[in-house]
Motif scaffolding. Sequence first.
Motif, PDB file in Angstrom:
ATOM      1  N   PRO A 330      -5.133  -6.875   5.136  1.00  0.00           N
ATOM      2  CA  PRO A 330      -5.993  -5.684   5.057  1.00  0.00           C
ATOM      3  C   PRO A 330      -5.206  -4.379   4.985  1.00  0.00           C
ATOM      4  CG  PRO A 330      -6.818  -7.214   6.709  1.00  0.00           C
ATOM      5  CD  PRO A 330      -5.460  -7.706   6.307  1.00  0.00           C
ATOM      6  N   LEU A 331      -4.162  -4.249   5.829  1.00  0.00           N
ATOM      7  CA  LEU A 331      -3.340  -3.043   5.794  1.00  0.00           C
ATOM      8  C   LEU A 331      -2.565  -2.944   4.491  1.00  0.00           C
ATOM      9  CD1 LEU A 331      -1.899  -2.912   9.433  1.00  0.00           C
ATOM     10  CD2 LEU A 331      -3.687  -1.480   8.433  1.00  0.00           C
ATOM     11  N   ASN A 332      -2.130  -4.094   3.976  1.00  0.00           N
ATOM     12  CA  ASN A 332      -1.414  -4.122   2.708  1.00  0.00           C
ATOM     13  C   ASN A 332      -2.292  -3.612   1.569  1.00  0.00           C
ATOM     14  OD1 ASN A 332      -0.064  -6.645   0.512  1.00  0.00           O
ATOM     15  ND2 ASN A 332       0.762  -4.647   0.956  1.00  0.00           N
ATOM     16  N   ILE A 333      -3.549  -4.036   1.557  1.00  0.00           N
ATOM     17  CA  ILE A 333      -4.486  -3.594   0.521  1.00  0.00           C
ATOM     18  C   ILE A 333      -4.721  -2.085   0.620  1.00  0.00           C
ATOM     19  CG2 ILE A 333      -6.889  -3.750  -0.251  1.00  0.00           C
ATOM     20  CD1 ILE A 333      -6.826  -6.710   0.481  1.00  0.00           C
ATOM     21  N   ASN A 337      -3.551   0.798  -2.263  1.00  0.00           N
ATOM     22  CA  ASN A 337      -4.548   1.615  -2.949  1.00  0.00           C
ATOM     23  C   ASN A 337      -4.494   3.101  -2.583  1.00  0.00           C
ATOM     24  OD1 ASN A 337      -6.530  -0.211  -4.595  1.00  0.00           O
ATOM     25  ND2 ASN A 337      -6.111  -1.349  -2.716  1.00  0.00           N
ATOM     26  N   PHE A 338      -3.999   3.426  -1.387  1.00  0.00           N
ATOM     27  CA  PHE A 338      -4.014   4.821  -0.971  1.00  0.00           C
ATOM     28  C   PHE A 338      -2.621   5.452  -0.976  1.00  0.00           C
ATOM     29  CE2 PHE A 338      -7.939   3.082   0.822  1.00  0.00           C
ATOM     30  CZ  PHE A 338      -8.858   4.024   0.386  1.00  0.00           C
ATOM     31  N   LEU A 339      -1.606   4.688  -0.643  1.00  0.00           N
ATOM     32  CA  LEU A 339      -0.242   5.221  -0.663  1.00  0.00           C
ATOM     33  C   LEU A 339       0.450   4.980  -1.995  1.00  0.00           C
ATOM     34  CD1 LEU A 339       1.028   4.084   2.868  1.00  0.00           C
ATOM     35  CD2 LEU A 339       0.042   6.296   2.214  1.00  0.00           C
ATOM     36  N   GLY A 340      -0.028   4.024  -2.745  1.00  0.00           N
ATOM     37  CA  GLY A 340       0.615   3.666  -4.001  1.00  0.00           C
ATOM     38  C   GLY A 340       1.496   2.443  -3.840  1.00  0.00           C
ATOM     39  N   THR A 385       2.751  -6.941  -3.061  1.00  0.00           N
ATOM     40  CA  THR A 385       2.914  -5.654  -3.739  1.00  0.00           C
ATOM     41  C   THR A 385       3.759  -5.775  -4.995  1.00  0.00           C
ATOM     42  OG1 THR A 385       2.817  -4.616  -1.547  1.00  0.00           O
ATOM     43  CG2 THR A 385       3.485  -3.239  -3.394  1.00  0.00           C
ATOM     44  N   ILE A 386       4.868  -6.513  -4.929  1.00  0.00           N
ATOM     45  CA  ILE A 386       5.737  -6.592  -6.100  1.00  0.00           C
ATOM     46  C   ILE A 386       5.085  -7.404  -7.214  1.00  0.00           C
ATOM     47  CG2 ILE A 386       7.018  -8.672  -5.426  1.00  0.00           C
ATOM     48  CD1 ILE A 386       8.349  -5.469  -7.171  1.00  0.00           C
TER      49      ILE A 386
END
Length: 463
Positions: A330-333, A337-340, A385-386
């Motif tokens: 959840p934090l990863n998503i 989406n918000f930090l890039g 992320t990658i």
Amino acid sequence: MTASLRGFHSSGDVCEPTPLLPLPPLGGKVVEAMEIMLIAVVSPVIRCEWQLENWQVALVTTMVFFGYMVFSILFGLLADRYGRWKILLISFLWGAYFSLLTSFAPSYIWFVFLRTMVGCGVSGHSQGLIIKTEFLPTKYRGYMLPLSQVFWLAGSLLIIGLASVIIPTIGWRWLIRVASIPGIILIMAFKFIPESARFNVSTGNTPAALATLERIAKMNRAVMPEGKLVEPVLEKRGRFADLLDAKYLRTTLQIWVIWLGISFAYYGVILASAELLERDLVCGSKSDSEVVVTQGNSEEGQSPCHCHLFAPSDYQTMIISTVGEIALNPLNILGINFLGRRLSLSITMGCTALFFLLLNICTSSAGLIGFLFVLRALVAANFNTIYIYTAEVYPTTMRALGMGTSGSLCRIGAMVAPFISQVLMSASILGALCLFSSVCVICAISAFTLPIETKGRALQQIK
């Protein structure tokens, strides 16, 4: 499958499905996880059956990753030239066929060869992510693509659960046969999976692209927007020269460094966990001589291998550590989406480096398990992320090749990790953990300095 359509216009914009479009087989992540994790649960049994030494057991994993490394590039090259759907189907057929054959392996040599072939097939499963990426619109990719980790988790837990029941009763050969069933089922479902409309447009096959979009519109009871789908035919696709073109050279090199480092850290955590929990090297409560004794009793010491089958508690430990891979999802998503993509990846890589260093702290068993749990969550977030960034940063003409070459270099890190986690760590726990941490710091810097941010960026058709 549900989706709606955002219009395309006479100016030639590509029609893009808009909301959630789970067209590619997310179940492919289940199959891939089962095939990769299979070696971990079968290794103790084949060690006993064929009286293998440590290097022979390690060679099985190394060869699986070697096959993955070689064919990942090949499948990426072919997918950019001949289509994602065809290569994905071939990889599933290949993997299922050789996985079934592995259950009949008459000797260790045959087992290694057949598992190498399975690794070759599994390397093509990443084309499922490419198809999904090319169907999902910009605003949904950052939410949907990380959910693939849920399916990887499901596959990992499924193979561990099956192993705990099947291996003690009817043996490892039947475990492999049962584990092949999900892949076979997905093969039969391929008729429901369309080829990427973006790929069809790039090859000039506009009728096929329109047919796919009309099929989506019909399923959603929507009307195709007015206009004409026009896009230049891209003859030069899947070329290595494009990856190293001046526009993408820096990005490509940094992506390769990140992929290699993430894989090195991921498999390093998995292997280091077993070493730390078994030997308690962090607190130094056991001397080197005691470590040797704990590997087996006196009778085992007289044989060329230490035959130790998994107990129920071992399977429970594997399940707990595996669940950790989804803890930060959840934090990863939110971060993606918000930090890039770049900042999110640099933060998680930096935290990974920190927690590798924290493993040097003398703590309780519960504290050590807690550190390892968080590390497992962080390295999984890095992979999430990658994967997204690599699929988004390259244009359609070389997207599959970019993913393939990255996945190939990723396996180099996986092949090096055992020598650090199991060899260097036995000699110097501090040296091994500091090396893992240093690599993560390099990856964090590389992620932060990536020249392109893909957050909110539409997928590119041409470079």
